[in-house]
Design an enzyme around this catalytic site. Structure first.
Site, PDB file in Angstrom:
ATOM      1  CD1 TRP A 161      16.196 -48.715 -65.742  1.00  0.00           C
ATOM      2  CD2 TRP A 161      14.682 -49.111 -64.147  1.00  0.00           C
ATOM      3  NE1 TRP A 161      16.702 -49.670 -64.913  1.00  0.00           N
ATOM      4  CE2 TRP A 161      15.797 -49.928 -63.920  1.00  0.00           C
ATOM      5  CE3 TRP A 161      13.589 -49.193 -63.270  1.00  0.00           C
ATOM      6  CZ2 TRP A 161      15.859 -50.817 -62.845  1.00  0.00           C
ATOM      7  CZ3 TRP A 161      13.661 -50.068 -62.207  1.00  0.00           C
ATOM      8  CH2 TRP A 161      14.789 -50.865 -62.001  1.00  0.00           C
ATOM      9  CB  ILE A 162       9.443 -46.265 -69.509  1.00  0.00           C
ATOM     10  CG1 ILE A 162      10.678 -46.491 -70.389  1.00  0.00           C
ATOM     11  CG2 ILE A 162       8.588 -45.100 -70.010  1.00  0.00           C
ATOM     12  CD1 ILE A 162      11.744 -45.396 -70.313  1.00  0.00           C
ATOM     13  CG  LEU A 242      15.456 -35.179 -69.046  1.00  0.00           C
ATOM     14  CD1 LEU A 242      16.833 -35.791 -69.250  1.00  0.00           C
ATOM     15  CD2 LEU A 242      14.586 -36.141 -68.241  1.00  0.00           C
ATOM     16  CB  ALA A 245      10.888 -33.631 -65.254  1.00  0.00           C
ATOM     17  CG  LEU A 341       9.035 -41.979 -36.342  1.00  0.00           C
ATOM     18  CD1 LEU A 341       9.660 -40.606 -36.388  1.00  0.00           C
ATOM     19  CD2 LEU A 341       8.286 -42.256 -37.632  1.00  0.00           C
ATOM     20  CD  GLU A 366      13.337 -36.349 -64.625  1.00  0.00           C
ATOM     21  OE1 GLU A 366      13.938 -35.407 -65.179  1.00  0.00           O
ATOM     22  OE2 GLU A 366      12.258 -36.804 -65.039  1.00  0.00           O
ATOM     23  CG  HIS A 369      24.131 -36.613 -55.828  1.00  0.00           C
ATOM     24  ND1 HIS A 369      23.324 -35.653 -55.253  1.00  0.00           N
ATOM     25  CD2 HIS A 369      25.368 -36.421 -55.314  1.00  0.00           C
ATOM     26  CE1 HIS A 369      24.050 -34.913 -54.420  1.00  0.00           C
ATOM     27  NE2 HIS A 369      25.281 -35.359 -54.449  1.00  0.00           N
TER      28      HIS A 369
END
Ligand SMILES: Cc1cc2nc3c(=O)[nH]c(=O)nc-3n(C[C@H](O)[C@H](O)[C@H](O)COP(=O)(O)OP(=O)(O)OC[C@H]3O[C@@H](n4cnc5c(N)ncnc54)[C@H](O)[C@@H]3O)c2cc1C
Length: 387
Positions: A161-162, A242, A245, A341, A366, A369
């Protein structure tokens, strides 16, 4: 643009300039094609150097040609990029906060001179390898190793997942220094053209499609000992990156939510049903009122975060609260905007559903939640509930 409590009036000249420059860049150079990129699962790589020339990578750092702008200016930049697409902001976040920041904070003079100007100008692309196939939310259990062998290290392991690994020139790889006492986590700069490095792309994502994601496989990769980041040891190395970021994400998510709000408001005023614009219905107005309130609350948190960061009072837990809240706001409100919409809302002609899909990644990467809930829970009670 939504700025309900007039935050703009507190901005300095440089901050307005950076915000407007980013907004114009996004509108002219990226927004026209972003729906196609999302559909095709591609990133506009031709813009990487241009983004460097515009100063979009780590402008809040100093030296090495970096302008050292205010944290608010940096936040506004992230906000404008993510108002277009989370993939665009992810490019700038990874390059700036996850690759340039650790080199700037923990690197040797040689490492800084070799990489910071090239990364800042977008001539080189970096990626950040922390997550492993078996260790996502708990990176401290990482298995990747770096073993000293004379004046070299030998790296083995795999990261997944990089963001940007398939196009990166250099990877900041976090690994256990297996030959050192206590096997501490250390950071290593790994050029991706070294023997034993492969960076396969991950396809078939349904979220953050306009962003390149991949793995990093390291099989007996030899790097010179001087490629180790000398200035940090332990998990505070990756965690401090982190925090940088996540600060940008807290701001960026506001941009995505704002874009959804603006599209929904415009659509509601244009779209006629039952003899007039749908914006005249109380049900639609309630949705806009809620959206504007939630976004304004998120904006205030982001601005406060920048103030605290500027004066050195920002704690990682503050950032957790803002990342957690603002991404949830963007995730929830993008869905409401999509709903307003109608059928058009499910196409790439409008941004809300694209933002909504992107927010599934932003909610997860990151620190998920849940993980930010646990960080706050520990801070509020003194009791860690991770295990
Ligand atoms: C598109 C994309 C790009 C990414 N880019 C990067 C990158 O550039 N560099 C990098 O290193 N990583 C990157 N990541 C990885 C990302 O940081 C991880 O996906 C994230 O940390 C979660 O890890 P996981 O996917 O293994 O989920 P897991 O850790 O397996 O979690 C699965 C679920 O369990 C929950 N959970 C886990 N632990 C607990 C607990 N203690 N209590 C309660 N619930 C818990 C989580 O909240 C989640 O809902 C990226 C991910 C994506 C999707």
């Amino acid at each position: 643009m939504l700025d309900y409590v007039g935050l703009e009036s507190d901005l300095g000249e440089e901050e307005r300039l950076i915000r407007d420059t980013a907004r114009r860049f996004v509108e002219e150079r990226v927004r026209p094609d972003i729906g196609d990129h999302f559909q095709e699962g591609t990133f506009p790589t031709e813009l990487i150097e241009e983004m460097g020339e515009m100063g979009f990578y780590a402008p809040n750092l100093d030296g090495y040609g970096l302008p050292n702008v205010s944290e608010t200016a940096y936040g506004l930049l992230m906000q404008e990029l993510e108002a277009c697409d989370s993939g665009l902001r992810s490019m700038a976040s990874v390059q700036g906060a996850l690759v340039m920041y650790p080199i700037h904070a923990f690197g040797s003079d040689e490492q800084k001179e070799r990489w910071l100007p090239a990364l800042g100008e977008g001539e080189a692309v970096g990626c950040f390898g922390l997550t492993e196939p078996e260790h996502g939310s708990n990176p401290s259990a990482m298995e990747t190793t770096a073993e000293a062998d004379g004046d070299e290290y030998v790296l083995n392991g795999s990261k997944t997942w990089i963001t940007n690994s398939p196009i990166a020139d250099v990877a900041v790889v976090w690994a256990r220094e297996s030959s050192a006492e206590g096997t501490p986590v250390r950071g290593f700069l790994v050029e991706t053209d070294r023997d034993g490095v492969t960076t396969a792309a991950i396809h078939d994502k349904l979220s953050l499609r306009a962003s390149i994601t991949g793995e990093i496989s390291l099989q007996n990769v030899r790097i010179p000992a001087e490629n180790r980041l000398p200035g940090v040891e332990g998990m505070k190395g990756p965690l401090s990156c982190l925090t940088q970021a996540r600060f940008g994400i807290a701001w960026g998510a506001v941009g995505a939510a704002r874009d959804c709000f603006e599209q929904a408001r415009e659509y509601a005023l244009d779209r006629d049903q039952f003899g007039g614009p749908i914006a005249r219905f109380q049900l639609q107005q309630e949705k806009l009122a809620e959206m504007a309130t939630e976004i304004t609350t998120a904006q205030l948190l982001a601005y406060r975060l920048a103030e605290l960061k500027e004066r050195g009072d920002l704690r990682p837990q503050h950032v957790s609260m803002a990342k957690r809240n603002n991404v949830r706001t963007a995730r929830d409100q993008s869905r409401v905007a999509r709903e307003m919409l109608g059928g058009n809302g499910i196409t790439t002609d409008y941004s809300p559903m694209r933002h909504m899909a992107n927010m599934e990644t932003v909610y997860t990467y990151e620190g998920t939640h849940d993980i930010h809930s646990l960080i706050l829970g520990e801070d509020l009670t003194g009791i860690a509930a991770f295990e």
